[in-house]
Design an enzyme around this catalytic site. Structure first.
Site, PDB file in Angstrom:
ATOM      1  N   LYS A   1       0.828  -1.199   0.000  1.00 18.94           N
ATOM      2  CA  LYS A   1       0.000   0.000   0.000  1.00 18.94           C
ATOM      3  C   LYS A   1       0.866   1.254   0.000  1.00 18.94           C
ATOM      4  O   LYS A   1       1.921   1.287   0.625  1.00 18.94           O
ATOM      5  CB  LYS A   1      -0.919   0.007   1.227  1.00 18.94           C
ATOM      6  CG  LYS A   1      -2.105  -0.933   1.126  1.00 18.94           C
ATOM      7  CD  LYS A   1      -3.035  -0.754   2.320  1.00 18.94           C
ATOM      8  CE  LYS A   1      -4.283  -1.597   2.188  1.00 18.94           C
ATOM      9  NZ  LYS A   1      -5.193  -1.416   3.343  1.00 18.94           N
TER      10      LYS A   1
ATOM     11  N   HIS B   1       2.326  -3.527   7.473  1.00 16.08           N
ATOM     12  CA  HIS B   1       1.459  -2.597   8.200  1.00 16.08           C
ATOM     13  C   HIS B   1       2.250  -1.339   8.552  1.00 16.08           C
ATOM     14  O   HIS B   1       3.366  -1.421   9.064  1.00 16.08           O
ATOM     15  CB  HIS B   1       0.943  -3.225   9.490  1.00 16.08           C
ATOM     16  CG  HIS B   1      -0.132  -4.248   9.267  1.00 16.08           C
ATOM     17  ND1 HIS B   1      -0.456  -5.217  10.199  1.00 16.08           N
ATOM     18  CD2 HIS B   1      -0.965  -4.449   8.218  1.00 16.08           C
ATOM     19  CE1 HIS B   1      -1.439  -5.963   9.728  1.00 16.08           C
ATOM     20  NE2 HIS B   1      -1.761  -5.523   8.539  1.00 16.08           N
TER      21      HIS B   1
ATOM     22  N   TYR C   1      -3.955  -9.298  16.091  1.00 18.52           N
ATOM     23  CA  TYR C   1      -3.620 -10.716  16.097  1.00 18.52           C
ATOM     24  C   TYR C   1      -3.207 -11.205  17.480  1.00 18.52           C
ATOM     25  O   TYR C   1      -3.243 -12.400  17.746  1.00 18.52           O
ATOM     26  CB  TYR C   1      -2.506 -11.007  15.082  1.00 18.52           C
ATOM     27  CG  TYR C   1      -2.955 -10.736  13.670  1.00 18.52           C
ATOM     28  CD1 TYR C   1      -3.864 -11.589  13.047  1.00 18.52           C
ATOM     29  CD2 TYR C   1      -2.515  -9.625  12.978  1.00 18.52           C
ATOM     30  CE1 TYR C   1      -4.304 -11.332  11.763  1.00 18.52           C
ATOM     31  CE2 TYR C   1      -2.943  -9.363  11.693  1.00 18.52           C
ATOM     32  CZ  TYR C   1      -3.840 -10.222  11.095  1.00 18.52           C
ATOM     33  OH  TYR C   1      -4.283  -9.956   9.831  1.00 18.52           O
TER      34      TYR C   1
END
Length: 299
Positions: free
Chosen positions: A174, A267, A276
């Site tokens: 991203k 991330h 998580y």
């Protein structure tokens, strides 16, 4: 019609004529505000106006909703109420917005669904030898599970992004951020077999192709996962992103550091990865409850 009901009607007319909201949105606003009006009428009488609705009344209203509604629904209703009172404030019908003093309830933390090891293994083995695209499908599944890639990252891969001898793949994540991700031996073998079938072991073209020989897209990858999940039929419908969740959860359960998982997943913030830890704790508690002699209640 009471004063508050008239004010709600005026607000809905404003939404419809000046804001041009959709019929669905308009109906949702009207429904949420009429629900508040009914509660306010019980508290203050049928002739209650918006000016008589204070933050204490709103808190009692939200507390009542909290007995049956989800936090996400309560948050949506409160947002509608805030917008309604802002409208009245601009028109000079009230002196302050009581909803601004009312905190939006925190949303429930939804834990990402993931496969256990046996389920993941079954899915990897689902493509069978009599299928035309078995090697491609197996390579896709193995790589998603092995490296935790997003579907967009997988479909964007070129053959030149792979370092099969080094067990690495270069991924464009991203925001155009590039990262290097390890690839497991099972995935490497599956990719080698797939490329050997294509007759390409090097080059700069797309890694995964569709049935027309073009770069595969997100929809095709979703269809591939769906096809093989149905064959295994051991768990509910999953998406390709479920394999990313599964990768992260199994890494955490295997002892990987949260910072390392953050880097592998690409991330930007550790807080995104921290969801998580909840999955990992749930698993640890399950193991504890089954194994520890003092975990069970006496009886």
């Amino acid at each position: 019609m009471g004063r508050l009901a008239e004010q709600i009607s005026a607000f809905c007319a404003y939404l419809e004529t000046e804001r041009n909201v959709s019929p669905h949105t308009l109906a949702a606003y009207r429904r949420d505000l009429e629900q508040l009006a009914a509660f306010a009428a019980k508290e203050r009488g049928d002739d209650v106006s918006a000016g008589e609705v204070d933050h204490l009344l709103l808190r009692r209203y939200l507390a009542l909703l909290g007995k049956t509604a989800k936090k996400s629904s309560i948050g949506r209703k409160l947002a509608a109420v805030r917008t309604f009172f802002r409208f009245l404030l601009r028109r000079g019908e009230i002196d302050k917005n009581p909803a601004e003093l009312t905190a939006t309830p925190k949303r429930e933390q939804r834990l990402p669904f993931h496969l256990d090891i046996d389920q993941a293994t079954a899915l990897m083995e689902a493509p069978t030898a009599d299928e035309k695209y078995v090697l491609r499908d197996r390579a896709i599944l193995e790589l998603l599970y092995s490296s935790g890639l997003r579907v967009s990252e997988l479909t964007g891969l070129d053959i030149g992004d792979l370092d099969l001898s080094g067990g690495m793949v270069r991924v464009m994540g991203k925001g155009g951020k590039e990262r290097i991700v390890p690839v497991g031996s099972r995935a490497i073998q599956a990719i080698r077999e797939y490329l050997a079938q294509r007759g390409e072991l090097a080059g700069s073209g797309a890694l995964f192709l569709n049935t027309r020989g073009q770069r595969i897209n997100r929809r095709s990858v979703t269809r591939i996962v769906d096809t093989h999940v149905l064959r295994v039929a051991a768990f509910k419908h999953i998406s390709p992103h479920t394999l990313r969740h599964t990768f992260a959860t199994h890494m955490l359960e295997g002892g990987a550091d949260l910072r390392a998982i953050q880097e592998l997943l690409g991330h930007a913030s550790l807080s995104t990865t921290q969801k998580y830890t909840h999955v990992g704790i749930d698993r640890l508690m399950e193991v504890y409850d089954k194994a520890h002699p003092k975990a069970k209640s006496p009886g």
